[in-house]
Scaffold this motif. Structure first.
Motif, PDB file in Angstrom:
ATOM      1  N   HIS A  23       0.817  -1.224   0.000  1.00  0.00           N
ATOM      2  CA  HIS A  23       0.000   0.000   0.000  1.00  0.00           C
ATOM      3  C   HIS A  23       0.850   1.274   0.000  1.00  0.00           C
ATOM      4  O   HIS A  23       0.304   2.379   0.001  1.00  0.00           O
ATOM      5  N   ALA A  24       2.161   1.123   0.005  1.00  0.00           N
ATOM      6  CA  ALA A  24       3.042   2.292   0.044  1.00  0.00           C
ATOM      7  C   ALA A  24       3.200   2.888  -1.363  1.00  0.00           C
ATOM      8  O   ALA A  24       3.022   2.210  -2.366  1.00  0.00           O
ATOM      9  N   LYS A  25       3.537   4.166  -1.410  1.00  0.00           N
ATOM     10  CA  LYS A  25       3.795   4.807  -2.686  1.00  0.00           C
ATOM     11  C   LYS A  25       5.087   4.249  -3.280  1.00  0.00           C
ATOM     12  O   LYS A  25       6.117   4.193  -2.590  1.00  0.00           O
ATOM     13  N   PRO A  26       5.076   3.859  -4.542  1.00  0.00           N
ATOM     14  CA  PRO A  26       6.282   3.284  -5.165  1.00  0.00           C
ATOM     15  C   PRO A  26       7.497   4.200  -5.075  1.00  0.00           C
ATOM     16  O   PRO A  26       8.611   3.726  -4.822  1.00  0.00           O
ATOM     17  N   SER A  27       7.302   5.497  -5.260  1.00  0.00           N
ATOM     18  CA  SER A  27       8.445   6.413  -5.231  1.00  0.00           C
ATOM     19  C   SER A  27       9.081   6.459  -3.848  1.00  0.00           C
ATOM     20  O   SER A  27      10.303   6.474  -3.708  1.00  0.00           O
ATOM     21  N   ARG A  28       8.247   6.452  -2.806  1.00  0.00           N
ATOM     22  CA  ARG A  28       8.769   6.471  -1.439  1.00  0.00           C
ATOM     23  C   ARG A  28       9.468   5.142  -1.109  1.00  0.00           C
ATOM     24  O   ARG A  28      10.520   5.128  -0.465  1.00  0.00           O
ATOM     25  N   THR A  29       8.869   4.047  -1.544  1.00  0.00           N
ATOM     26  CA  THR A  29       9.487   2.735  -1.310  1.00  0.00           C
ATOM     27  C   THR A  29      10.841   2.652  -1.986  1.00  0.00           C
ATOM     28  O   THR A  29      11.816   2.159  -1.400  1.00  0.00           O
ATOM     29  N   THR A  30      10.919   3.130  -3.214  1.00  0.00           N
ATOM     30  CA  THR A  30      12.184   3.093  -3.946  1.00  0.00           C
ATOM     31  C   THR A  30      13.254   3.901  -3.236  1.00  0.00           C
ATOM     32  O   THR A  30      14.398   3.444  -3.082  1.00  0.00           O
ATOM     33  N   ARG A  31      12.905   5.097  -2.775  1.00  0.00           N
ATOM     34  CA  ARG A  31      13.885   5.926  -2.063  1.00  0.00           C
ATOM     35  C   ARG A  31      14.345   5.240  -0.776  1.00  0.00           C
ATOM     36  O   ARG A  31      15.533   5.235  -0.448  1.00  0.00           O
ATOM     37  N   GLY A  32      13.408   4.647  -0.055  1.00  0.00           N
ATOM     38  CA  GLY A  32      13.760   3.988   1.201  1.00  0.00           C
ATOM     39  C   GLY A  32      14.700   2.812   0.995  1.00  0.00           C
ATOM     40  O   GLY A  32      15.688   2.646   1.737  1.00  0.00           O
ATOM     41  N   PHE A  33      14.432   2.011  -0.017  1.00  0.00           N
ATOM     42  CA  PHE A  33      15.281   0.839  -0.247  1.00  0.00           C
ATOM     43  C   PHE A  33      16.609   1.218  -0.895  1.00  0.00           C
ATOM     44  O   PHE A  33      17.588   0.475  -0.771  1.00  0.00           O
ATOM     45  N   ARG A  34      16.643   2.354  -1.558  1.00  0.00           N
ATOM     46  CA  ARG A  34      17.936   2.819  -2.068  1.00  0.00           C
ATOM     47  C   ARG A  34      18.871   3.130  -0.896  1.00  0.00           C
ATOM     48  O   ARG A  34      20.071   2.850  -0.943  1.00  0.00           O
ATOM     49  N   ILE A  35      18.312   3.700   0.171  1.00  0.00           N
ATOM     50  CA  ILE A  35      19.107   3.938   1.381  1.00  0.00           C
ATOM     51  C   ILE A  35      19.433   2.615   2.077  1.00  0.00           C
ATOM     52  O   ILE A  35      20.564   2.382   2.508  1.00  0.00           O
TER      53      ILE A  35
END
Length: 334
Positions: A163-175
């Motif tokens: 249910h998370a926003k893809p853009s936010r998930t991508t940024r989080g996993f990049r970190i």
């Protein structure tokens, strides 16, 4: 310097040279996924991996003792040092060949294949039960476990963040990939540095400078430094293959692959003291994580070529080592 001591110094030097080639050949293991997903810049990723290699190399010696005492029985003296020297030459030749072709093969299996090939050429003993239990079975099982874990970890990520926003998930996993890349670098140092330690200790025992397979502190330091320098040099051909040519990775898949592979490396090193391939483990975890998109997302032709190279690694390095032993034996007239 007498002849035996000179031979021992030559073996230690060539072992450290192999360790350096191991580092730049296997740099892809630690950094390819984080570089391909742009979680880290190439040089930052290499610096992180090299640092964690140093730390990992100092965390245990169980794998080193397996390699040093559980694969071959070499004769004592200069003849035994010739066997170890030829084994390292065979492994280096295979590493350079597969690096030139851009294939992520196993430096670990090249080294073990070299030991077996040189020992057979010298008509020395090979501990086949040790090869089967500590090398062949883990070689077969670790890629399967890597694929399954990579698939399961990324499937869990998809469900947890559905249910998370893809853009936010991508940024989080990049970190988060900074952490998983560090974990892979630690696992690489933990596994691969110990294999070279084991060979150097085998040479010390063979030359009569040591009567057990405990790893001296100077061996740990020298091997860790050589592996880290090789990793920082970076094997870009293989990094491109593993990071981009097998499957397109995004940060969540990269994190899943690195986390799964690192878990396998730690378990085999600390629990079973088995010298498994970091290359096989991370490559299979990448395949597993990539397959969650769809099976066709994986470039199976590239994967097939890598699989063929995996199968050929031990016999290829063994043949190179056997040829090296026979050439040295003929040149010395012994």
């Amino acid at each position: 310097m007498d002849a035996d001591l000179a031979a021992l110094v030559a073996v230690v030097a060539i072992a450290l040279a192999f360790d350096f080639t191991n580092g730049f050949h296997d740099a892809a293991n630690a950094i390819a996924t984080s570089v391909s997903t742009r979680a880290l810049t190439p040089r930052a990723a290499l610096a992180l991996a090299a640092t964690m290699n140093l730390v990992g190399a100092a965390l245990g010696t169980g794998v080193a003792k397996t390699v040093g005492s559980g694969i071959i029985a070499t004769p004592s003296g200069s003849h035994g040092l010739t066997v170890v020297f030829a084994a390292l030459i065979g492994a280096i030749c295979w590493n350079l060949l597969t690096w030139r072709l851009g294939l992520p093969t196993s430096s670990s299996h090249a080294l073990i294949g070299g030991l077996v090939g040189a020992a057979l050429a010298a008509t020395s003993g090979v501990f086949w039960n040790g090869v089967l239990d500590k090398v062949v079975l883990p070689m077969l099982l670790s890629p399967v476990i890597g694929v399954v874990l990579g698939y399961l970890v990324h499937t869990a990520i998809l469900w947890i963040f559905r249910h998370a926003k893809p853009s936010r998930t991508t940024r989080g996993f990049r970190i988060a990939q900074s952490v998983s890349a560090a974990a892979m670098g630690l696992g690489h140092g933990l596994q691969d540095a110990q294999k070279t330690m084991g060979v150097i200790v085998l040479a010390l025992v063979t030359a009569g400078h040591q009567d057990n397979f405990d790893v001296p502190w100077w061996v740990i330091g020298a091997v860790a430094a050589a592996l880290s320098l090789g990793t920082y040099a970076g094997g870009w051909r293989i990094i491109r293959t593993l990071g981009r040519r097998i499957v397109h990775l995004d940060p969540p898949r990269g994190f899943a692959a690195e986390s799964a592979a690192a878990s396998v490396l730690y378990a085999t090193a600390f629990v079973w003291h088995a010298p498994i391939s970091t290359t096989h483990t991370i490559t299979s975890a990448v395949l597993g994580a990539g397959a969650t998109r769809r099976l066709s997302a994986v470039r199976w032709g590239v994967a097939r070529n890598i699989g063929v190279a995996w199968v050929l690694t031990m016999p290829g390095a063994a043949l190179a080592a056997a040829g090296s032993y026979l050439l040295i034996h003929w040149a010395l007239g012994t």
